[in-house]
Design a protein around this motif. Sequence first.
Motif, PDB file in Angstrom:
ATOM      1  N   GLN A 141      -6.260 -47.883 -28.661  1.00  0.00           N
ATOM      2  CA  GLN A 141      -5.875 -46.740 -27.829  1.00  0.00           C
ATOM      3  C   GLN A 141      -4.936 -45.904 -28.297  1.00  0.00           C
ATOM      4  OE1 GLN A 141      -8.277 -45.467 -25.416  1.00  0.00           O
ATOM      5  NE2 GLN A 141      -6.970 -43.897 -25.881  1.00  0.00           N
ATOM      6  N   ALA A 142      -3.799 -46.893 -28.568  1.00  0.00           N
ATOM      7  CA  ALA A 142      -2.575 -46.141 -29.325  1.00  0.00           C
ATOM      8  C   ALA A 142      -2.911 -45.254 -30.441  1.00  0.00           C
ATOM      9  CB  ALA A 142      -1.431 -47.476 -29.585  1.00  0.00           C
ATOM     10  N   ILE A 143      -3.844 -45.775 -31.243  1.00  0.00           N
ATOM     11  CA  ILE A 143      -4.029 -44.844 -32.351  1.00  0.00           C
ATOM     12  C   ILE A 143      -4.928 -43.526 -31.988  1.00  0.00           C
ATOM     13  CG2 ILE A 143      -5.840 -44.402 -34.609  1.00  0.00           C
ATOM     14  CD1 ILE A 143      -4.958 -47.561 -35.087  1.00  0.00           C
ATOM     15  N   SER A 144      -5.590 -43.640 -30.861  1.00  0.00           N
ATOM     16  CA  SER A 144      -6.372 -42.487 -30.578  1.00  0.00           C
ATOM     17  C   SER A 144      -5.501 -41.535 -29.915  1.00  0.00           C
ATOM     18  CB  SER A 144      -7.605 -43.016 -29.383  1.00  0.00           C
ATOM     19  OG  SER A 144      -8.707 -43.311 -30.110  1.00  0.00           O
ATOM     20  N   ASP A 145      -4.439 -42.207 -29.084  1.00  0.00           N
ATOM     21  CA  ASP A 145      -3.447 -41.357 -28.433  1.00  0.00           C
ATOM     22  C   ASP A 145      -2.683 -40.509 -29.403  1.00  0.00           C
ATOM     23  OD1 ASP A 145      -4.453 -42.141 -25.821  1.00  0.00           O
ATOM     24  OD2 ASP A 145      -2.901 -43.548 -25.536  1.00  0.00           O
ATOM     25  N   ALA A 146      -2.203 -41.216 -30.601  1.00  0.00           N
ATOM     26  CA  ALA A 146      -1.569 -40.537 -31.447  1.00  0.00           C
ATOM     27  C   ALA A 146      -2.390 -39.302 -32.188  1.00  0.00           C
ATOM     28  CB  ALA A 146      -1.036 -41.542 -32.349  1.00  0.00           C
ATOM     29  N   GLY A 220     -11.694 -55.099 -34.311  1.00  0.00           N
ATOM     30  CA  GLY A 220     -12.948 -55.298 -33.628  1.00  0.00           C
ATOM     31  C   GLY A 220     -13.007 -54.709 -32.327  1.00  0.00           C
ATOM     32  N   PHE A 221     -11.996 -54.257 -31.698  1.00  0.00           N
ATOM     33  CA  PHE A 221     -11.989 -53.608 -30.469  1.00  0.00           C
ATOM     34  C   PHE A 221     -11.957 -52.264 -30.440  1.00  0.00           C
ATOM     35  CE2 PHE A 221     -10.048 -57.818 -30.323  1.00  0.00           C
ATOM     36  CZ  PHE A 221     -11.019 -58.651 -29.608  1.00  0.00           C
ATOM     37  N   ALA A 222     -12.437 -51.382 -29.169  1.00  0.00           N
ATOM     38  CA  ALA A 222     -12.803 -50.191 -29.356  1.00  0.00           C
ATOM     39  C   ALA A 222     -11.789 -49.231 -28.237  1.00  0.00           C
ATOM     40  CB  ALA A 222     -14.166 -49.951 -28.574  1.00  0.00           C
ATOM     41  N   SER A 223     -11.600 -48.143 -28.540  1.00  0.00           N
ATOM     42  CA  SER A 223     -10.893 -47.244 -27.603  1.00  0.00           C
ATOM     43  C   SER A 223     -12.034 -46.050 -27.372  1.00  0.00           C
ATOM     44  CB  SER A 223      -9.628 -46.696 -28.416  1.00  0.00           C
ATOM     45  OG  SER A 223     -10.094 -45.814 -29.343  1.00  0.00           O
ATOM     46  N   ASP A 224     -11.761 -45.533 -26.274  1.00  0.00           N
ATOM     47  CA  ASP A 224     -12.513 -44.249 -25.854  1.00  0.00           C
ATOM     48  C   ASP A 224     -11.597 -43.165 -24.873  1.00  0.00           C
ATOM     49  OD1 ASP A 224     -14.710 -42.630 -25.280  1.00  0.00           O
ATOM     50  OD2 ASP A 224     -15.672 -44.213 -24.009  1.00  0.00           O
ATOM     51  N   MET A 225     -11.644 -42.011 -25.236  1.00  0.00           N
ATOM     52  CA  MET A 225     -10.849 -41.175 -24.311  1.00  0.00           C
ATOM     53  C   MET A 225     -11.418 -39.741 -24.550  1.00  0.00           C
ATOM     54  SD  MET A 225      -7.428 -40.462 -26.612  1.00  0.00           S
ATOM     55  CE  MET A 225      -6.658 -39.308 -25.628  1.00  0.00           C
ATOM     56  N   THR A 226     -11.333 -38.901 -23.521  1.00  0.00           N
ATOM     57  CA  THR A 226     -11.831 -37.546 -23.493  1.00  0.00           C
ATOM     58  C   THR A 226     -10.603 -36.618 -22.840  1.00  0.00           C
ATOM     59  OG1 THR A 226     -14.135 -38.426 -22.974  1.00  0.00           O
ATOM     60  CG2 THR A 226     -13.694 -35.996 -22.624  1.00  0.00           C
ATOM     61  N   ARG A 227     -10.704 -35.621 -23.574  1.00  0.00           N
ATOM     62  CA  ARG A 227      -9.410 -34.648 -23.065  1.00  0.00           C
ATOM     63  C   ARG A 227     -10.374 -33.154 -23.069  1.00  0.00           C
ATOM     64  NH1 ARG A 227      -7.589 -38.304 -21.644  1.00  0.00           N
ATOM     65  NH2 ARG A 227      -5.467 -39.303 -21.852  1.00  0.00           N
ATOM     66  N   THR A 228     -10.047 -32.385 -22.107  1.00  0.00           N
ATOM     67  CA  THR A 228     -10.422 -30.776 -22.178  1.00  0.00           C
ATOM     68  C   THR A 228      -9.143 -30.067 -22.136  1.00  0.00           C
ATOM     69  OG1 THR A 228     -12.536 -31.684 -20.689  1.00  0.00           O
ATOM     70  CG2 THR A 228     -12.104 -29.244 -20.864  1.00  0.00           C
ATOM     71  N   VAL A 229      -9.282 -29.117 -22.919  1.00  0.00           N
ATOM     72  CA  VAL A 229      -8.155 -28.042 -23.309  1.00  0.00           C
ATOM     73  C   VAL A 229      -8.684 -26.878 -23.147  1.00  0.00           C
ATOM     74  CG1 VAL A 229      -6.794 -29.717 -24.635  1.00  0.00           C
ATOM     75  CG2 VAL A 229      -8.262 -28.179 -25.815  1.00  0.00           C
ATOM     76  N   GLY A 327     -17.966 -27.211 -19.509  1.00  0.00           N
ATOM     77  CA  GLY A 327     -17.924 -28.256 -18.800  1.00  0.00           C
ATOM     78  C   GLY A 327     -16.517 -28.857 -19.272  1.00  0.00           C
ATOM     79  N   ILE A 328     -16.265 -29.821 -18.203  1.00  0.00           N
ATOM     80  CA  ILE A 328     -14.747 -30.578 -18.002  1.00  0.00           C
ATOM     81  C   ILE A 328     -15.004 -31.769 -17.953  1.00  0.00           C
ATOM     82  CG2 ILE A 328     -12.537 -30.679 -16.826  1.00  0.00           C
ATOM     83  CD1 ILE A 328     -12.873 -27.796 -15.881  1.00  0.00           C
ATOM     84  N   ARG A 329     -14.342 -32.666 -18.699  1.00  0.00           N
ATOM     85  CA  ARG A 329     -14.346 -34.170 -18.603  1.00  0.00           C
ATOM     86  C   ARG A 329     -12.967 -34.853 -18.979  1.00  0.00           C
ATOM     87  NH1 ARG A 329     -18.700 -35.376 -21.074  1.00  0.00           N
ATOM     88  NH2 ARG A 329     -17.859 -36.273 -23.016  1.00  0.00           N
ATOM     89  N   ILE A 330     -12.290 -35.792 -18.151  1.00  0.00           N
ATOM     90  CA  ILE A 330     -11.249 -36.479 -18.426  1.00  0.00           C
ATOM     91  C   ILE A 330     -11.584 -37.872 -18.417  1.00  0.00           C
ATOM     92  CG2 ILE A 330      -8.552 -36.720 -17.880  1.00  0.00           C
ATOM     93  CD1 ILE A 330      -8.889 -34.155 -16.297  1.00  0.00           C
ATOM     94  N   GLU A 331     -11.139 -38.578 -19.676  1.00  0.00           N
ATOM     95  CA  GLU A 331     -11.541 -40.118 -19.644  1.00  0.00           C
ATOM     96  C   GLU A 331     -10.248 -40.841 -20.081  1.00  0.00           C
ATOM     97  OE1 GLU A 331     -14.694 -42.887 -21.847  1.00  0.00           O
ATOM     98  OE2 GLU A 331     -14.131 -40.912 -22.498  1.00  0.00           O
ATOM     99  N   ASP A 332     -10.058 -42.047 -19.432  1.00  0.00           N
ATOM    100  CA  ASP A 332      -9.123 -42.881 -19.837  1.00  0.00           C
ATOM    101  C   ASP A 332      -9.732 -44.268 -19.548  1.00  0.00           C
ATOM    102  OD1 ASP A 332      -6.554 -41.443 -20.520  1.00  0.00           O
ATOM    103  OD2 ASP A 332      -6.998 -40.675 -18.575  1.00  0.00           O
TER     104      ASP A 332
END
Length: 333
Positions: A141-146, A220-229, A327-332
């Motif tokens: 998740q730190a990589i996806s945030d970056a 071997g572990f996943a991240s997942d996030m959604t942002r709408t701008v 559409g709008i989605r926010i995911e953490d």
Amino acid sequence: MSADHLIREILRSKDATGVIVSHLPHIRWICGFTGSTGLLIARENKFNFLTNSIYETQAALEVRGAVVHIGSHPMAEFAKEKGLVNSSDRLIIQPEYLTVAEFTSWETTIPGISFIPIENLLNEHVAIKSGKEIAGMRRAQAISDAVFKVILQYIQPGVRESELSARINYHHLMLGASKMAFETIVASGLNSALPHARPGDRKLRSGEPLLLDFGCMVDGFASDMTRTVHLGEPSDKFSRAYEAVRVAQERAISSASAGMELSTVFQVAQDTLKEFGLNEFFIHSLGHGIGMKVHEWPLISSNSSAILHEGYSVTIEPGVYFPGEFGIRIEDT
């Protein structure tokens, strides 16, 4: 509870002679194998892991607590030849992770064998993440945030969805991800009203929203996030809908606690969107488990009977979708 102790308890409670574990993430959870072909036959006092010659070296390096057997498909014939199963067996199977063809192969190869199908056999146990697993997910998740911070500079009118998707994937890999966890979603304008839109040649335009949904695999572990701008000044309708989704997510996250039914967590988000008059535009579940795969059990939906336990790792991702508009989605996680 250790995997071998759990298996013994399951076998005794069902009067079974063994368990066929066919779901690869569950095989990894039990014995450590991370390849894409394998089967685990677990008995009370012995675990046998079956795979093919492609994974011989990898299995020798990774598999723990199980005897490795190298052979070929179909697995039923291989297991029979090795004497790992017989017609007097009563074997528990994971029906949601066994195809009709595979099941038929077992029945025809070993006449007289009995199967005990049990759905969600190991899901509740695999869903409880260890400290090591959570640390792996945090790295992903730190990589996806970056990447999200880096990618903001490329969100400009005229950039194609496909180009932005490629940049998101590239920066993940450059920062240490082994691969993307799923196909990156880049949806601009009216495409954002499609929850699982695929990036295409459409160019970003000023005055339109942009929905980004991405994640990666690390160790071997996943991240997942959604942002709408939004490119440029948003409309009042967009701003109000965004605030509704933001509040719905915030309340759902705040309400979630051990011992709570997941359907109740879903209802918190649904009720919040109803306050804004937007609940009819919330058309999917609120979230899902995440760990060794981006989509794991449990599903956070209106009809989920699962209970949230300490150690579960889930996404919270409310969204609203207006066909032909946005559409709008926010995911953490």
